[in-house]
Design an enzyme around this catalytic site. Sequence first.
Site, PDB file in Angstrom:
ATOM      1  N   TYR A 172       0.845  -1.192   0.000  1.00  0.00           N
ATOM      2  CA  TYR A 172       0.000   0.000   0.000  1.00  0.00           C
ATOM      3  C   TYR A 172       0.880   1.241   0.000  1.00  0.00           C
ATOM      4  O   TYR A 172       1.948   1.267   0.624  1.00  0.00           O
ATOM      5  CB  TYR A 172      -0.916  -0.029   1.231  1.00  0.00           C
ATOM      6  CG  TYR A 172      -1.912   1.100   1.282  1.00  0.00           C
ATOM      7  CD1 TYR A 172      -2.691   1.417   0.176  1.00  0.00           C
ATOM      8  CD2 TYR A 172      -2.075   1.850   2.446  1.00  0.00           C
ATOM      9  CE1 TYR A 172      -3.597   2.465   0.219  1.00  0.00           C
ATOM     10  CE2 TYR A 172      -2.983   2.894   2.499  1.00  0.00           C
ATOM     11  CZ  TYR A 172      -3.739   3.199   1.377  1.00  0.00           C
ATOM     12  OH  TYR A 172      -4.630   4.236   1.417  1.00  0.00           O
ATOM     13  N   TYR A 182      -3.016   5.387   8.849  1.00  0.00           N
ATOM     14  CA  TYR A 182      -2.484   4.042   8.583  1.00  0.00           C
ATOM     15  C   TYR A 182      -1.294   3.847   9.521  1.00  0.00           C
ATOM     16  O   TYR A 182      -0.138   3.950   9.135  1.00  0.00           O
ATOM     17  CB  TYR A 182      -2.065   3.939   7.119  1.00  0.00           C
ATOM     18  CG  TYR A 182      -1.849   2.534   6.602  1.00  0.00           C
ATOM     19  CD1 TYR A 182      -2.922   1.693   6.323  1.00  0.00           C
ATOM     20  CD2 TYR A 182      -0.567   2.045   6.356  1.00  0.00           C
ATOM     21  CE1 TYR A 182      -2.724   0.421   5.816  1.00  0.00           C
ATOM     22  CE2 TYR A 182      -0.362   0.768   5.846  1.00  0.00           C
ATOM     23  CZ  TYR A 182      -1.448  -0.032   5.583  1.00  0.00           C
ATOM     24  OH  TYR A 182      -1.256  -1.302   5.076  1.00  0.00           O
TER      25      TYR A 182
END
Length: 286
Positions: A172, A182
């Site tokens: 990602y 995140y």
Amino acid sequence: RGKRAFIAGVADDNGYGWAIAKALAAAGAEILVGTWVPALNIFETSLRRGKFDDSRRLPNGSLMEIAKVYPLDAVFDSLEDVPDDIKSNKRYSGSSNWTVTEVAESIKNDFGSIDILVHSLANGPEVTKPLLETSRKGYLAALSASSYSFISLLQHFLPIINPGGATISLTYIASERIIPGYGGGMSSAKAALESDTRVLAFEAGRKKQIRVNAISAGPLGSRAAKAIGFIEKMIEYSYANAPLQKELLADEVGAAAAFLVSPLASAITGSVVYVDNGLNTMGLAC
Ligand code: NAD
């Protein structure tokens, strides 16, 4: 002979692992999956009861067959690594042979070899915490489950991957650009995974002509992503700002993975390929 694929990280029909399994099955591969031990029961029950039958449907109308489901916990390399509380945990003691070496051994006994290894798993217990508030334990757990797990799988599966085989993992963009939210070291784990993709491409390439690539995927509302808490926002953001203003389908990642592990990609290794509607290329959201 058709190819045989082991996809680690399938526990429902929503995630990238499932979509990759389907794309490989559609291309004629035999499918084996590795399912996280705590999720095994519900996955196998749902599979048996036909809950996934609609999403098992392949383009030719047939249903994807999963030749075997292996319980797997990719944070443990062998039985000696498993602490007592896990050993005695009800969800774990119900199955056996789920450490990485044991799964490789079981697949060797059951099928002899594989051609394709897919790593579609990640876990970060402190993912909702900013990096600045992440504990050492949480950070190392994220790296163990999300990065080292790939090294371990490749290390222990290497002897049973046929020469010319290929591997894929999922990463990602938070590895290289700031994605607030995140957290827990997951951004670090993805950075490690991408760097390891290059080094392992060299080592596995030289050793056995095995290719190692990663797909940097755009946001998908999978079970794992929902645990992070802001996936809907990321999907909306991508829709609004990517060059291609459309939903990103898991099947599109599946198709790219099928290409990357196929002979069509025989000269591609050590690459991180974006499958994200082009979002990574934007410099200014607009
Ligand atoms: P998912 O929930 O379908 O897949 C994650 C899987 O990992 C689950 O099946 C879970 O059971 C398994 N897992 C967790 N810890 C494990 C362990 N110790 N051993 C074995 N299995 C374990 O969700 P997903 O989003 O499809 O995730 C697949 C991959 O895609 C992950 O690497 C994820 O980081 C990556 N990815 C996801 C997105 C997204 O937006 N969903 C974006 C880019 C990359």
